[in-house]
Design an enzyme around this catalytic site. Structure first.
Site, PDB file in Angstrom:
ATOM      1  CG  ASN A 190      28.155  74.900  55.011  1.00  0.00           C
ATOM      2  OD1 ASN A 190      27.775  75.032  56.175  1.00  0.00           O
ATOM      3  ND2 ASN A 190      29.350  74.434  54.708  1.00  0.00           N
ATOM      4  CB  ILE A 218      34.576  61.333  51.351  1.00  0.00           C
ATOM      5  CG1 ILE A 218      33.712  61.114  50.104  1.00  0.00           C
ATOM      6  CG2 ILE A 218      33.743  61.349  52.627  1.00  0.00           C
ATOM      7  CD1 ILE A 218      32.551  62.040  49.964  1.00  0.00           C
ATOM      8  CG  PHE A 219      38.146  66.076  53.617  1.00  0.00           C
ATOM      9  CD1 PHE A 219      39.003  65.435  52.724  1.00  0.00           C
ATOM     10  CD2 PHE A 219      37.978  67.454  53.484  1.00  0.00           C
ATOM     11  CE1 PHE A 219      39.665  66.139  51.710  1.00  0.00           C
ATOM     12  CE2 PHE A 219      38.636  68.168  52.481  1.00  0.00           C
ATOM     13  CZ  PHE A 219      39.476  67.506  51.589  1.00  0.00           C
ATOM     14  CB  SER A 226      29.868  82.913  59.846  1.00  0.00           C
ATOM     15  OG  SER A 226      30.249  81.565  59.719  1.00  0.00           O
ATOM     16  CE1 TYR A 252      34.897  83.908  58.265  1.00  0.00           C
ATOM     17  CE2 TYR A 252      33.649  82.177  59.360  1.00  0.00           C
ATOM     18  CZ  TYR A 252      33.759  83.140  58.376  1.00  0.00           C
ATOM     19  OH  TYR A 252      32.708  83.340  57.511  1.00  0.00           O
ATOM     20  CB  VAL A 258      32.079  70.485  50.443  1.00  0.00           C
ATOM     21  CG1 VAL A 258      30.640  70.804  50.815  1.00  0.00           C
ATOM     22  CG2 VAL A 258      32.219  69.038  50.052  1.00  0.00           C
ATOM     23  NE  ARG A 285      30.148  71.545  57.596  1.00  0.00           N
ATOM     24  CZ  ARG A 285      30.628  70.635  58.441  1.00  0.00           C
ATOM     25  NH1 ARG A 285      29.827  69.744  59.006  1.00  0.00           N
ATOM     26  NH2 ARG A 285      31.911  70.616  58.723  1.00  0.00           N
TER      27      ARG A 285
HETATM   28  C1  UD2 Z   1      31.909  76.496  56.507  1.00  0.00           C
HETATM   29  C2  UD2 Z   1      32.327  77.783  55.827  1.00  0.00           C
HETATM   30  C3  UD2 Z   1      33.382  78.472  56.626  1.00  0.00           C
HETATM   31  C4  UD2 Z   1      32.919  78.675  58.065  1.00  0.00           C
HETATM   32  C5  UD2 Z   1      32.542  77.312  58.643  1.00  0.00           C
HETATM   33  C6  UD2 Z   1      31.979  77.439  60.045  1.00  0.00           C
HETATM   34  C7  UD2 Z   1      32.058  77.453  53.430  1.00  0.00           C
HETATM   35  C8  UD2 Z   1      32.743  77.215  52.135  1.00  0.00           C
HETATM   36  N1  UD2 Z   1      32.864  77.461  54.514  1.00  0.00           N
HETATM   37  O1  UD2 Z   1      32.971  75.580  56.550  1.00  0.00           O
HETATM   38  O2  UD2 Z   1      33.668  79.729  56.025  1.00  0.00           O
HETATM   39  O3  UD2 Z   1      31.821  79.561  58.087  1.00  0.00           O
HETATM   40  O4  UD2 Z   1      31.513  76.729  57.850  1.00  0.00           O
HETATM   41  O5  UD2 Z   1      31.741  76.196  60.598  1.00  0.00           O
HETATM   42  O6  UD2 Z   1      30.862  77.649  53.495  1.00  0.00           O
HETATM   43  N2  UD2 Z   1      34.603  68.173  52.624  1.00  0.00           N
HETATM   44  C9  UD2 Z   1      34.901  66.958  52.046  1.00  0.00           C
HETATM   45  N3  UD2 Z   1      35.613  66.970  50.901  1.00  0.00           N
HETATM   46  C10 UD2 Z   1      36.053  68.117  50.299  1.00  0.00           C
HETATM   47  C11 UD2 Z   1      35.741  69.365  50.903  1.00  0.00           C
HETATM   48  C12 UD2 Z   1      35.034  69.351  52.070  1.00  0.00           C
HETATM   49  O7  UD2 Z   1      34.534  65.901  52.567  1.00  0.00           O
HETATM   50  O8  UD2 Z   1      36.699  68.019  49.229  1.00  0.00           O
HETATM   51  C13 UD2 Z   1      33.806  68.183  53.842  1.00  0.00           C
HETATM   52  C14 UD2 Z   1      34.497  68.938  54.977  1.00  0.00           C
HETATM   53  O9  UD2 Z   1      35.359  68.091  55.674  1.00  0.00           O
HETATM   54  C15 UD2 Z   1      33.298  69.372  55.799  1.00  0.00           C
HETATM   55  C16 UD2 Z   1      32.186  69.577  54.773  1.00  0.00           C
HETATM   56  O10 UD2 Z   1      32.610  68.902  53.589  1.00  0.00           O
HETATM   57  O11 UD2 Z   1      32.918  68.377  56.711  1.00  0.00           O
HETATM   58  C17 UD2 Z   1      31.918  71.025  54.436  1.00  0.00           C
HETATM   59  O12 UD2 Z   1      33.161  71.641  54.164  1.00  0.00           O
HETATM   60  P1  UD2 Z   1      33.261  73.158  53.637  1.00  0.00           P
HETATM   61  O13 UD2 Z   1      34.707  73.469  53.572  1.00  0.00           O
HETATM   62  O14 UD2 Z   1      32.450  73.336  52.421  1.00  0.00           O
HETATM   63  O15 UD2 Z   1      32.525  74.006  54.736  1.00  0.00           O
HETATM   64  P2  UD2 Z   1      32.638  74.057  56.347  1.00  0.00           P
HETATM   65  O16 UD2 Z   1      31.284  73.711  56.853  1.00  0.00           O
HETATM   66  O17 UD2 Z   1      33.780  73.296  56.865  1.00  0.00           O
END
Ligand code: UD2
Length: 330
Positions: free
Chosen positions: A181, A212-213, A130, A157, A196, A220
């Site tokens: 991602n 949007i957080f 990952s 993780y 996301v 990403r």
């Molecule tokens: C990804 C992986 C996770 C881990 C991590 C390591 C996925 C789904 N998750 O987490 O398993 O490997 O990377 O760093 O691939 N966001 C919003 N609004 C929403 C949901 C998310 O703004 O409704 C933002 C969130 O705050 C983040 C970005 O989108 O900045 C990506 O979020 P995510 O949960 O898809 O994936 P990530 O990179 O946090």
């Protein structure tokens, strides 16, 4: 991993998961026998729908923490030669609350399976690493060598995946892929920690604002699931070859970053969602920027991503629309 003269059997752990189910389907389409393993901790029975009816697919509801798993399967399927190990605790927040279980499932079980695969003479053991293995690393694009013993991992993780990838990469039959991602059809949008893209697509189809957080300027590197599946197959072919070493583990991403705001606006445009955006508090522990360097795997395996973000989003939206329509049928 050639399958021309005789059938080769592959174990896919996490076969009922989002990526595992796509990988199993692709392997069957390439004439491999597939033995799916999943304990449904996060996998879903619906993901196996297309697989059940295939004559070369078998399924075992078992946990990867069970001792002797590969040996048992090899006794039943003597043509087994390869293991794609994708089963894991996939939720980062869950891993923070349950660090010991995460280490046991994501690291110890992986190392045990790897040892078994080696002992049984498997030709290939491909591991789902990952981007979390880079922890809080700030240098971009992220190069494979940046993850080291000294990396400050942000969750159990990330740490568990790093330790397991390192073991896999050192073994003759092993290749570890550090996926960024991943998105595409069948990614579950229903948990608060879902990817996301799956969340945004589901919200947009319901004509709701996309959440949007933070400021949305975090980035990403999004990679479409079929490109990841292709990388798994190529990784299996590399296993055991001299080139399997080198920079192993390998990054799997687009090599491009996208801001969350840009992503949200693109999805709203494609779906014609006029509800706009809802700005929410930043998610604690979020990494700020992420982008993969993808040269290493391209060099050794000739792999490159083929599906652009726009094309991948269109496919994901089409799938989500169709499954929404199917579930609203009486
Ligand atoms: C990804 C992986 C996770 C881990 C991590 C390591 C996925 C789904 N998750 O987490 O398993 O490997 O990377 O760093 O691939 N966001 C919003 N609004 C929403 C949901 C998310 O703004 O409704 C933002 C969130 O705050 C983040 C970005 O989108 O900045 C990506 O979020 P995510 O949960 O898809 O994936 P990530 O990179 O946090």
């Amino acid at each position: 991993m050639k399958n021309r003269d005789r059938k080769i059997g592959c174990v896919v752990t996490g076969a009922a998961g989002f990526v595992g189910s796509h990988l199993a389907e692709r392997l069957l389409s390439e004439n491999y026998r597939v033995i799916g393993v999943d304990n449904f901790f996060s996998g879903r029975k619906e993901n196996l729908t297309a697989l059940w009816k295939h004559p070369d697919f078998s399924f075992h509801e078992r946990s990867v923490t069970e001792a002797g798993l590969l040996g048992d399967l090899k006794a039943q399927y003597p043509d087994l030669e390869c293991c794609f190990h994708l089963a894991a605790i996939v939720s980062v927040p869950y891993s923070v609350d349950h660090p010991e279980t995460t280490m046991e499932v994501n690291c110890q079980a992986a190392v045990n399976l790897l040892g078994e695969a080696d002992h049984l003479g498997f030709g290939a053991f491909v591991f789902a690493g990952s981007s979390a293995e880079y922890g809080g690393e700030q240098r971009l694009p992220l190069k494979e060598e940046y993850a080291t013993e000294h990396t400050r991992h942000l969750s159990a993780y990330g740490r568990s995946k790093y330790l397991a990838s390192r073991e896999v990469a050192e073994r003759r039959c092993g290749v570890a892929l550090r996926c960024f991602n991943i998105y595409g059809p069948r990614q579950d949008p229903t948990s608060p920690y879902s990817g996301v893209i799956s969340r945004f697509v589901a919200l947009a189809l319901q004509q709701q604002p996309l959440t949007i957080f933070g400021d949305g300027l975090q980035t990403r590197d999004f990679i479409y699931v079929s490109d990841v599946v292709e990388a798994y197959l190529r990784a299996a072919s590399l296993c055991g070859k001299a080139t399997g070493g080198g920079k192993n583990p390998y990054n799997i991403g687009m090599g491009k970053s996208t801001t969350i705001l840009e992503l949200a606006e693109t999805i709203n445009g494609l779906v014609e969602n006029h509800a706009g955006l809802a700005i929410c508090p930043e998610r604690p522990g979020d990494i700020r920027f992420s982008e993969a360097s993808v040269d290493a795997f391209h060099k050794v395996a000739g792999w490159e991503p083929r599906v652009s973000l726009l094309e991948g989003l269109r496919k994901t939206i089409a799938w989500a629309r169709a499954s929404q329509e199917a579930s609203s049928q009486p």
